[in-house]
Scaffold this active site. Structure first.
Site, PDB file in Angstrom:
ATOM      1  CG  ASP A  38      58.931   9.560 -13.729  1.00 18.30           C
ATOM      2  OD1 ASP A  38      57.788   9.272 -13.343  1.00 18.30           O
ATOM      3  OD2 ASP A  38      59.153  10.152 -14.803  1.00 18.30           O
ATOM      4  CG  ASN A  47      49.808  14.526 -12.522  1.00 17.91           C
ATOM      5  OD1 ASN A  47      49.212  13.858 -11.682  1.00 17.91           O
ATOM      6  ND2 ASN A  47      50.265  15.739 -12.258  1.00 17.91           N
ATOM      7  CB  ALA A  48      51.257  10.109 -10.189  1.00 18.01           C
ATOM      8  CG  HIS A  91      53.329   6.388  -8.059  1.00 21.26           C
ATOM      9  ND1 HIS A  91      52.923   6.910  -6.867  1.00 21.26           N
ATOM     10  CD2 HIS A  91      53.906   7.414  -8.722  1.00 21.26           C
ATOM     11  CE1 HIS A  91      53.245   8.190  -6.806  1.00 21.26           C
ATOM     12  NE2 HIS A  91      53.829   8.515  -7.919  1.00 21.26           N
ATOM     13  CB  THR A  92      55.848   1.140 -12.043  1.00 21.51           C
ATOM     14  OG1 THR A  92      55.518   2.151 -12.976  1.00 21.51           O
ATOM     15  CG2 THR A  92      55.728  -0.214 -12.720  1.00 21.51           C
ATOM     16  CD  GLN A 132      52.559  14.739  -9.770  1.00 21.31           C
ATOM     17  OE1 GLN A 132      51.961  15.165  -8.798  1.00 21.31           O
ATOM     18  NE2 GLN A 132      52.085  13.734 -10.486  1.00 21.31           N
ATOM     19  CG  ASP A 139      69.674  -2.378  -9.686  1.00 19.09           C
ATOM     20  OD1 ASP A 139      69.133  -1.463  -9.043  1.00 19.09           O
ATOM     21  OD2 ASP A 139      69.081  -3.045 -10.566  1.00 19.09           O
TER      22      ASP A 139
HETATM   23  P1  IMP Z   1      51.211  17.947 -15.622  1.00 16.52           P
HETATM   24  O1  IMP Z   1      51.314  17.639 -14.170  1.00 16.52           O
HETATM   25  O2  IMP Z   1      50.627  16.816 -16.438  1.00 16.52           O
HETATM   26  O3  IMP Z   1      50.516  19.254 -15.879  1.00 16.52           O
HETATM   27  O4  IMP Z   1      52.703  18.123 -16.194  1.00 16.52           O
HETATM   28  C1  IMP Z   1      53.530  19.235 -15.815  1.00 16.52           C
HETATM   29  C2  IMP Z   1      55.002  18.813 -15.753  1.00 16.52           C
HETATM   30  O5  IMP Z   1      55.175  17.887 -14.695  1.00 16.52           O
HETATM   31  C3  IMP Z   1      55.519  18.111 -17.016  1.00 16.52           C
HETATM   32  O6  IMP Z   1      56.885  18.428 -17.186  1.00 16.52           O
HETATM   33  C4  IMP Z   1      55.375  16.645 -16.680  1.00 16.52           C
HETATM   34  O7  IMP Z   1      56.248  15.849 -17.409  1.00 16.52           O
HETATM   35  C5  IMP Z   1      55.719  16.652 -15.192  1.00 16.52           C
HETATM   36  N1  IMP Z   1      55.094  15.566 -14.430  1.00 16.52           N
HETATM   37  C6  IMP Z   1      53.847  15.550 -13.900  1.00 16.52           C
HETATM   38  N2  IMP Z   1      53.635  14.414 -13.223  1.00 16.52           N
HETATM   39  C7  IMP Z   1      54.761  13.701 -13.315  1.00 16.52           C
HETATM   40  C8  IMP Z   1      55.169  12.442 -12.788  1.00 16.52           C
HETATM   41  O8  IMP Z   1      54.429  11.740 -12.076  1.00 16.52           O
HETATM   42  N3  IMP Z   1      56.439  12.024 -13.093  1.00 16.52           N
HETATM   43  C9  IMP Z   1      57.271  12.788 -13.834  1.00 16.52           C
HETATM   44  N4  IMP Z   1      56.955  13.972 -14.342  1.00 16.52           N
HETATM   45  C10 IMP Z   1      55.697  14.435 -14.083  1.00 16.52           C
END
Ligand code: IMP
Length: 418
Positions: free
Chosen positions: A24, A49-50, A52-53, A221, A324
């Site tokens: 993030d 899991n990502a 991206h905005t 990530q 900002d």
């Molecule tokens: P997973 O990748 O869904 O298995 O999550 C494992 C850990 O990585 C957790 O703490 C999630 O919150 C974090 N995580 C995975 N992908 C992201 C991302 O794109 N942004 C922020 N945290 C992430």
């Protein structure tokens, strides 16, 4: 004698955008801003899991699989090391089309691992039993199948028998046959829709570099979520580092990459786990009010974490986003060293620490910086903040973003050329 491909790869290294903290960091917006100079944009690791905005005509567009460079009309590749949820990807492509972005430019690696709905169910079920704070997008369970070499790959999705077998071999919960057949039909339909986009992703990237094309790799990530070097066990299952991205794309490690570490001007973290500069109480309220971050854990920028990420990635430069968002705070703090439970300084991550951070203070910047286009004309305190970050991490801060619109401004580093 090195062959022509090898020579060219060395002449034109790929540019990697790597999250320096826990994800993030704003990589998507940095990728979208830089993409117009590139011939190909690539996602190497991670999957849904990502999030991206990017902003398209003032509207936020969340992309989970497709590299954000697509919004600039640059061809985009989902790399072979990615974990792809096919149903979600089909929806994402439809969303791009509806937004007026040419989704026809998206290619998908045939060897990418399929995330099944069952993987998502298992992730959710495991989170209920033993919460790690995952994103519940099925990443861990899909990686287990990949390590066991029983996972489906994208090119197998049109084969109903293989899809059925994969679904039946997942045992999270007993399901009626009709439900499995419904899923088989949906997945095969997605497989057929995606089939024309399938390519040998590694070969595509290597061929682009061999031609001398500029390639932008958008990391997913963040470094501190690395499965081997992050804040175990609260990490993701992959390697969000430049080394991980290179391995996932099949690029030779000695072909040195240009590595841009991306960090926000403050730190955030989703889910559980170590977060040495996290703030609580009144300080948390003030930082949330300034940054308008309400859905994640929040803290001050962690310089020791950036130094650690630099050790792991070898950053050529840093991009600092969301500058900002610190506006209006009387004082801005930064973590400048990790501390263990007894207040002793730690320089590495260990299983039982660090639990806190030594903090230093800089004057807050009260002036509006949203219209700043370069370091010239920046309020002195904001400029001082970036100077301090680059001196402390010993990496040039060459870019920063100052507006929610994601505009990326450039800055001349005080450290000189690298
Ligand atoms: P997973 O990748 O869904 O298995 O999550 C494992 C850990 O990585 C957790 O703490 C999630 O919150 C974090 N995580 C995975 N992908 C992201 C991302 O794109 N942004 C922020 N945290 C992430």
């Amino acid at each position: 004698m090195p062959g022509p491909v090898e020579q060219h790869l060395r002449a034109v290294p790929a540019t990697f955008l790597i999250g320096a903290l826990w994800g993030d960091e704003g990589k998507g917006r940095v990728a979208a801003a830089l993409a117009p100079g590139f011939a190909l944009t690539v996602r190497a690791t991670g999957g849904g899991n990502a999030k991206h905005t990017v902003l398209v005509d003032g509207q936020a567009l969340a992309l989970r699989h497709v590299p954000c460079g697509i919004v600039a009309g640059v061809p985009a590749l989902l790399g072979p090391g990615m974990l792809v949820h096919p149903l979600a990807l089909v929806e994402e492509l439809a969303l791009l089309d509806r937004t007026g972005i040419d989704a026809g430019l998206v290619r998908v690696s045939a060897g990418a691992t399929v995330v099944l709905p069952e993987h998502v169910d298992e992730d959710v079920a495991r989170e209920r039993m033993r919460p790690l704070g995952t994103t519940r997008s099925g990443i861990g369970p899909a990686l287990v199948d990949k390590a066991r070499r029983v996972a489906l790959r994208m090119h197998e999705l049109t084969d109903a028998q293989r899809v059925r077998h994969a679904l039946q071999s997942r045992t999270v919960r007993a399901r009626p046959k009709s439900e499995i057949e419904r899923q088989v039909r949906a997945l095969v339909r997605a497989g057929r829709a995606l089939a024309p986009r399938l390519v040998d992703g590694g070969a595509l990237v290597r061929a682009a570099l061999a031609r001398g094309d500029d390639v932008l790799v958008e990391g997913a990530q963040g470094t501190l979520l690395d499965v081997d070097h992050g804040t175990w066990p609260h990490v993701t299952g992959t390697h969000p580092t430049v080394g991980g991205a290179m391995a996932a794309l099949g690029l030779p490690a000695r072909e040195v990459a240009r590595v841009i570490g991306v960090t926000r001007a403050y730190a955030t973290r989703q889910g559980a786990g170590l977060f040495p500069t996290e703030v609580h109480g009144r300080e948390e309220g003030a930082l949330r009010a300034a940054t308008r971050e309400y859905s994640v854990r929040i803290g001050w920028l962690d310089l020791q974490a950036l130094r650690y990420a630099h050790v792991l990635n070898g950053f050529d430069e840093l991009a600092v986003t969301g500058l900002d968002r610190l506006r209006g705070l009387e004082v801005v703090k930064l973590g400048d060293g990790w501390l263990d439970a007894r207040g002793r300084t730690l320089t590495t991550l260990s299983t039982d620490g660090p639990i806190g951070a030594r903090l230093c203070e800089l004057p807050g910047f009260l002036d509006d910086v949203t219209n700043v286009r370069s370091a010239r004309g920046m309020p002195p305190a904001a400029r001082g903040f970036l100077d301090f970050v680059e001196r402390s991490v010993a990496v040039p801060v060459r870019r920063f973003s100052v507006a929610r619109a994601g505009r990326l401004a450039t800055r001349r580093s005080l450290l000189g050329a690298r």
